[in-house]
Motif scaffolding. Sequence first.
Motif, mmCIF file in Angstrom:
data_model
loop_
_atom_site.group_PDB
_atom_site.id
_atom_site.type_symbol
_atom_site.label_atom_id
_atom_site.label_comp_id
_atom_site.label_asym_id
_atom_site.label_seq_id
_atom_site.Cartn_x
_atom_site.Cartn_y
_atom_site.Cartn_z
ATOM 1 N N ALA A 176 0.821 -1.213 0.000
ATOM 2 C CA ALA A 176 0.000 0.000 0.000
ATOM 3 C C ALA A 176 0.850 1.256 0.000
ATOM 4 N N GLY A 177 2.103 1.158 0.484
ATOM 5 C CA GLY A 177 2.976 2.321 0.506
ATOM 6 C C GLY A 177 3.867 2.444 -0.709
ATOM 7 N N CYS A 178 3.680 1.589 -1.702
ATOM 8 C CA CYS A 178 4.520 1.604 -2.896
ATOM 9 C C CYS A 178 3.653 1.493 -4.139
ATOM 10 N N THR A 179 4.119 2.047 -5.212
ATOM 11 C CA THR A 179 3.447 1.906 -6.497
ATOM 12 C C THR A 179 4.081 0.768 -7.283
ATOM 13 N N GLY A 180 3.530 0.502 -8.463
ATOM 14 C CA GLY A 180 4.068 -0.550 -9.318
ATOM 15 C C GLY A 180 3.023 -1.591 -9.645
ATOM 16 N N ASP A 181 3.080 -2.108 -10.868
ATOM 17 C CA ASP A 181 2.143 -3.149 -11.291
ATOM 18 C C ASP A 181 2.434 -4.450 -10.558
ATOM 19 N N VAL A 182 1.372 -5.170 -10.183
ATOM 20 C CA VAL A 182 1.499 -6.401 -9.404
ATOM 21 C C VAL A 182 0.985 -7.563 -10.247
ATOM 22 N N LEU A 183 1.855 -8.566 -10.470
ATOM 23 C CA LEU A 183 1.469 -9.772 -11.188
ATOM 24 C C LEU A 183 1.510 -10.945 -10.227
ATOM 25 N N VAL A 184 0.355 -11.608 -10.049
ATOM 26 C CA VAL A 184 0.273 -12.793 -9.199
ATOM 27 C C VAL A 184 0.183 -14.004 -10.117
ATOM 28 N N ALA A 185 1.173 -14.897 -10.031
ATOM 29 C CA ALA A 185 1.235 -16.052 -10.922
ATOM 30 C C ALA A 185 1.278 -17.335 -10.113
ATOM 31 N N GLY A 186 0.455 -18.310 -10.517
ATOM 32 C CA GLY A 186 0.461 -19.621 -9.879
ATOM 33 C C GLY A 186 1.216 -20.628 -10.731
ATOM 34 N N TYR A 187 1.918 -21.553 -10.074
ATOM 35 C CA TYR A 187 2.723 -22.566 -10.766
ATOM 36 C C TYR A 187 2.471 -23.933 -10.140
ATOM 37 N N THR A 188 2.586 -24.969 -10.965
ATOM 38 C CA THR A 188 2.470 -26.353 -10.497
ATOM 39 C C THR A 188 3.690 -27.135 -10.976
ATOM 40 N N ASP A 189 3.717 -28.433 -10.636
ATOM 41 C CA ASP A 189 4.751 -29.286 -11.215
ATOM 42 C C ASP A 189 4.216 -29.914 -12.503
ATOM 43 N N VAL A 213 -5.057 -12.920 -5.303
ATOM 44 C CA VAL A 213 -5.484 -11.592 -5.760
ATOM 45 C C VAL A 213 -6.654 -11.088 -4.929
ATOM 46 N N HIS A 214 -7.592 -11.965 -4.633
ATOM 47 C CA HIS A 214 -8.737 -11.567 -3.810
ATOM 48 C C HIS A 214 -8.281 -10.996 -2.462
ATOM 49 N N GLU A 215 -7.277 -11.624 -1.859
ATOM 50 C CA GLU A 215 -6.783 -11.134 -0.571
ATOM 51 C C GLU A 215 -6.064 -9.802 -0.715
ATOM 52 N N LEU A 216 -5.401 -9.588 -1.862
ATOM 53 C CA LEU A 216 -4.671 -8.336 -2.054
ATOM 54 C C LEU A 216 -5.608 -7.142 -2.209
ATOM 55 N N VAL A 217 -6.694 -7.347 -2.927
ATOM 56 C CA VAL A 217 -7.568 -6.213 -3.245
ATOM 57 C C VAL A 217 -8.820 -6.165 -2.376
ATOM 58 N N LEU A 218 -8.929 -7.108 -1.430
ATOM 59 C CA LEU A 218 -10.165 -7.207 -0.660
ATOM 60 C C LEU A 218 -10.445 -5.953 0.165
ATOM 61 N N ASN A 219 -9.405 -5.398 0.805
ATOM 62 C CA ASN A 219 -9.628 -4.229 1.653
ATOM 63 C C ASN A 219 -9.361 -2.916 0.932
ATOM 64 N N ARG A 220 -9.168 -2.974 -0.377
ATOM 65 C CA ARG A 220 -9.010 -1.795 -1.231
ATOM 66 C C ARG A 220 -7.713 -1.019 -0.983
ATOM 67 N N GLU A 221 -6.804 -1.562 -0.162
ATOM 68 C CA GLU A 221 -5.551 -0.862 0.047
ATOM 69 C C GLU A 221 -4.652 -0.935 -1.191
ATOM 70 N N VAL A 222 -4.772 -2.007 -1.973
ATOM 71 C CA VAL A 222 -4.070 -2.132 -3.244
ATOM 72 C C VAL A 222 -5.105 -1.998 -4.349
ATOM 73 N N PRO A 223 -5.053 -0.962 -5.172
ATOM 74 C CA PRO A 223 -6.063 -0.776 -6.227
ATOM 75 C C PRO A 223 -6.118 -1.975 -7.160
ATOM 76 N N ALA A 224 -7.323 -2.386 -7.507
ATOM 77 C CA ALA A 224 -7.512 -3.572 -8.342
ATOM 78 C C ALA A 224 -6.887 -3.399 -9.720
ATOM 79 N N GLU A 225 -6.833 -2.150 -10.229
ATOM 80 C CA GLU A 225 -6.284 -1.954 -11.568
ATOM 81 C C GLU A 225 -4.776 -2.206 -11.626
ATOM 82 N N ARG A 226 -4.136 -2.291 -10.470
ATOM 83 C CA ARG A 226 -2.703 -2.578 -10.445
ATOM 84 C C ARG A 226 -2.401 -4.067 -10.522
#
Length: 277
Positions: A176-189, A213-226
């Motif tokens: 919340a105190g930093c800017t920058g695009d956030v990419l959440v990626a899941g991986y398997t074997d 992603v749901h946890e990141l944007v749930l409280n609106r501290e991290v804007p969803a568009e990021r």
Amino acid sequence: MIVRQPVKKRKPGRGSPAWIVTFADLATLLLTFFILLLSFAEMDIEKYRAMANSMAVAFGSNQVLSDDVGGSPLTLIESDTVSLPEPTDTATSEPEFIDERAEGDAPTKISAGIIELASRMIQELESEVASEALNVTYDETRVVIRFSEEATFRSGEAAIKPEMIPIIDRVVDVLAGCTGDVLVAGYTDDRPISSGRYRSNWDLSAARAVSVVHELVLNREVPAERVVAAGRAETNPLAPNDSDENRARNRRVEIAIRDPECDDSIATEQLPVEIMP
């Protein structure tokens, strides 16, 4: 009247012919010569000195070479013991940390925003990093928080374990105190999934990324568009999928923050600088 006695013929000797001795000496000298050529080809100073000293002793000389090649010979002192130099206490060199935020020539140029965000994540998640539940790395363009599957999800499921929710909330507090695009990626074997809920590893990895992603944007501290979610399945493995341990490493979720810029709420000089990418 002179009577001549018959001359008795000498029987040939049974020993080696005389020329064989000369030939053997010549062959020995040639062999020694070529051994010397071979040893000189490497031109190792220590080997040269040891060989020269050994030859001097073997030929009965009382002169050996000094430490300086080509220097004056030293008198050989016969002794039953060899004195070795006393060990000296040398100061162990301390590791030197490079502050990549400083001006000057650094091995890799890292922006101040990346160093600050990585430092804050390390401070906030110190205990989790120590327990290997997650780790924080960075490179020239991004900071990556990597969650292991074992600590975050149950096998074959996409719901986050309840004990990981507070940890993700702390990640949100830092983001919340930093800017920058956030990419959440899941991986398997590389093992195919056997589940009636998910058709393939692509479905499972994407569902896990969306849960984070749901946890990141749930409280609106991290804007969803990021934030962007992506399922990567078995692509980009951290290790070859040839053992259970390596497969466990490859099953993960990564939060990557690209080109972050942080506010000045924490003084830069108070942040740790010994984080290795």
